[in-house]
Design a protein around this motif. Structure first.
Motif, short mmCIF file in Angstrom:
data_model
loop_
_atom_site.label_atom_id
_atom_site.label_comp_id
_atom_site.label_asym_id
_atom_site.label_seq_id
_atom_site.Cartn_x
_atom_site.Cartn_y
_atom_site.Cartn_z
N ALA A 174 -3.78 -6.85 0.10
CA ALA A 174 -4.73 -6.29 -0.69
C ALA A 174 -4.27 -5.34 -1.74
CB ALA A 174 -5.85 -5.38 0.02
N VAL A 175 -3.10 -4.62 -1.39
CA VAL A 175 -2.41 -3.71 -2.02
C VAL A 175 -2.01 -4.14 -3.31
CG1 VAL A 175 -0.65 -1.95 -2.28
CG2 VAL A 175 -2.20 -1.80 -0.63
N SER A 176 -1.16 -5.48 -3.13
CA SER A 176 -0.58 -6.21 -4.03
C SER A 176 -1.50 -6.54 -5.16
CB SER A 176 0.21 -7.33 -3.28
OG SER A 176 0.82 -8.08 -4.47
N PHE A 177 -2.53 -7.04 -4.59
CA PHE A 177 -3.71 -7.75 -5.41
C PHE A 177 -4.18 -6.68 -6.38
CE2 PHE A 177 -7.88 -9.15 -6.71
CZ PHE A 177 -7.81 -10.38 -6.69
N PHE A 178 -4.36 -5.62 -6.01
CA PHE A 178 -4.81 -4.48 -7.01
C PHE A 178 -3.91 -3.83 -8.00
CE2 PHE A 178 -8.28 -4.09 -3.85
CZ PHE A 178 -9.40 -4.49 -4.43
N ALA A 184 8.17 -10.20 -5.09
CA ALA A 184 7.97 -9.47 -3.93
C ALA A 184 6.91 -10.11 -2.93
CB ALA A 184 7.56 -8.12 -4.09
N ASN A 185 5.76 -10.65 -3.51
CA ASN A 185 4.82 -11.59 -2.81
C ASN A 185 5.47 -12.66 -2.30
OD1 ASN A 185 2.94 -9.70 -3.51
ND2 ASN A 185 2.22 -10.95 -5.38
N ALA A 186 6.25 -13.54 -2.92
CA ALA A 186 6.71 -14.62 -2.27
C ALA A 186 7.59 -14.30 -1.17
CB ALA A 186 7.42 -15.33 -3.27
N ASN A 187 8.60 -13.15 -1.30
CA ASN A 187 9.50 -12.65 -0.44
C ASN A 187 8.83 -12.14 0.93
OD1 ASN A 187 11.97 -10.61 0.53
ND2 ASN A 187 12.64 -12.41 -0.66
N LEU A 188 7.71 -11.60 0.57
CA LEU A 188 6.98 -10.70 1.81
C LEU A 188 5.98 -11.85 2.63
CD1 LEU A 188 5.90 -7.57 0.26
CD2 LEU A 188 7.64 -8.11 2.27
N PHE A 189 5.41 -12.71 1.86
CA PHE A 189 4.52 -13.75 2.38
C PHE A 189 4.85 -15.25 2.51
CE2 PHE A 189 2.11 -10.16 0.16
CZ PHE A 189 1.81 -9.20 1.18
N GLY A 190 6.05 -15.43 2.11
CA GLY A 190 6.22 -16.92 1.72
C GLY A 190 6.00 -17.39 0.32
N TRP A 191 6.80 -18.36 0.06
CA TRP A 191 6.55 -18.77 -1.35
C TRP A 191 5.24 -19.13 -1.81
CZ3 TRP A 191 5.55 -23.22 -4.05
CH2 TRP A 191 5.49 -24.40 -3.45
N TRP A 192 4.37 -20.01 -0.93
CA TRP A 192 3.26 -20.67 -1.36
C TRP A 192 2.14 -19.84 -1.06
CZ3 TRP A 192 -0.97 -21.52 1.75
CH2 TRP A 192 -0.89 -21.73 3.10
N ARG A 249 9.16 -4.51 -3.35
CA ARG A 249 8.71 -5.12 -2.08
C ARG A 249 8.85 -4.33 -1.04
NH1 ARG A 249 13.93 -7.94 0.35
NH2 ARG A 249 14.22 -5.70 0.80
N ASP A 250 9.37 -3.14 -0.74
CA ASP A 250 9.27 -2.22 0.21
C ASP A 250 8.02 -1.32 0.15
OD1 ASP A 250 11.76 -3.20 1.22
OD2 ASP A 250 12.81 -1.29 0.55
N PHE A 251 7.59 -1.12 -1.08
CA PHE A 251 6.41 -0.36 -1.34
C PHE A 251 5.20 -1.03 -0.95
CE2 PHE A 251 2.73 0.87 -3.76
CZ PHE A 251 2.56 2.16 -3.98
N VAL A 252 5.12 -2.21 -1.10
CA VAL A 252 3.95 -3.25 -0.77
C VAL A 252 4.13 -3.38 0.64
CG1 VAL A 252 2.94 -5.32 -1.03
CG2 VAL A 252 4.03 -4.38 -2.94
N ALA A 253 5.30 -3.69 1.21
CA ALA A 253 5.37 -3.91 2.96
C ALA A 253 4.92 -2.76 3.47
CB ALA A 253 6.74 -4.22 3.12
N SER A 254 4.92 -1.47 2.92
CA SER A 254 4.65 -0.19 3.58
C SER A 254 3.37 -0.08 4.07
CB SER A 254 5.12 1.03 3.04
OG SER A 254 4.31 1.01 1.69
N TYR A 255 2.50 -0.90 3.56
CA TYR A 255 1.00 -0.84 3.67
C TYR A 255 0.53 -1.79 5.00
CZ TYR A 255 0.31 2.11 -0.13
OH TYR A 255 0.34 3.34 -1.11
N GLY A 256 1.73 -2.47 5.65
CA GLY A 256 1.26 -3.31 6.75
C GLY A 256 0.50 -4.50 6.54
#
Length: 236
Positions: free
Chosen positions: A62-66, A85-93, A50-57
């Protein structure tokens, strides 16, 4: 004409792979970034992912997608950590949409790699045992294999995609079955991932791993028993 097109596709894919390998070894910044990615996945730690993905602001989605496509090609890497991690960062849906669409893109890449480059390459990117395991499913369930395997959380998403590319199944059938079969698990993981905090993260990750290992052992035992029955039946 068809053989010529396949040959051109093989050359293009091999060339792209060769360039990627060369860049990895020759460009220190790329090598460092990729080593971080491998380390992140290898950690098996939800917080690290989660922290790795979030570090790209603003580029985090896009980073998560790739990353999802990357882990699809490198099949042993765990995808459910990214989904959580995606759900935790961007909301579940929103996280569910991101995870589902990126997983579909990854599945398509694996399918075409196997279809164009063949079994030897697919086995090197996954494992011979893994491909053989899915072959058994195809023998038993035919075209329904994709939908069945997508609904089973302990069956490798990526190995199924590679194995499907080795069959005569059309990409359209594969893509539709994958989309339908993958949706329930993505929604469940995303809904749970959106609520994970503190110790619940470790508990959820541990339960998922325990469930997957237990179910995998049971499935392998069933496959082994079926093969033993087939051998005994063939000797009569």
């Amino acid at each position: 004409m068809k053989e010529k097109k396949n040959w051109v596709k093989k050359v293009v894919i091999v060339a792209i792979a060769a360039v990627c390998v060369a860049v990895y070894f020759l460009v220190p910044s790329v090598k460092s970034a990729m080593n971080r990615v491998f380390g992140m996945f290898a950690s098996g730690d939800f917080d690290v992912v989660r922290d790795f993905v979030a570090s790209y602001g603003v580029y985090a989605a896009a980073v998560s997608f790739f990353l999802m496509i990357f882990q699809s090609v490198a099949a042993p890497l765990p995808a459910f950590l990214l989904t959580l991690a995606n759900a935790n960062l961007f909301g579940w849906w929103q996280g569910a949409i991101l995870s589902w669409s990126s997983a579909m893109a990854g599945a398509a890449v694996c399918f075409f790699i196997a279809r164009i480059l063949g079994r030897d390459v697919a086995e090197k990117l996954t494992s011979k045992a893994g491909i053989d395991q899915i072959d058994t499913f195809f023998e038993k369930y035919g075209r329904n294999t994709i939908l069945i395997c997508r609904l089973l959380p302990f069956v490798s998403f990526d190995i199924v995609s590679y194995a499907a590319g080795l069959t005569s199944m059309s990409f359209k059938s594969f893509f539709i079955a994958t989309g339908i079969g993958q949706l329930p698990a993505t929604i469940v993981y995303s809904y749970v991932g959106g609520m994970l905090t503190g110790g619940a993260q470790l508990l959820m990750t541990g339960l998922l791993i325990l469930f997957a290992l237990s179910a995998l052992i049971m499935m392998l035992r069933k496959i082994y028993m079926d093969r033993q029955k087939s051998k005994k039946g063939g000797t009569k």
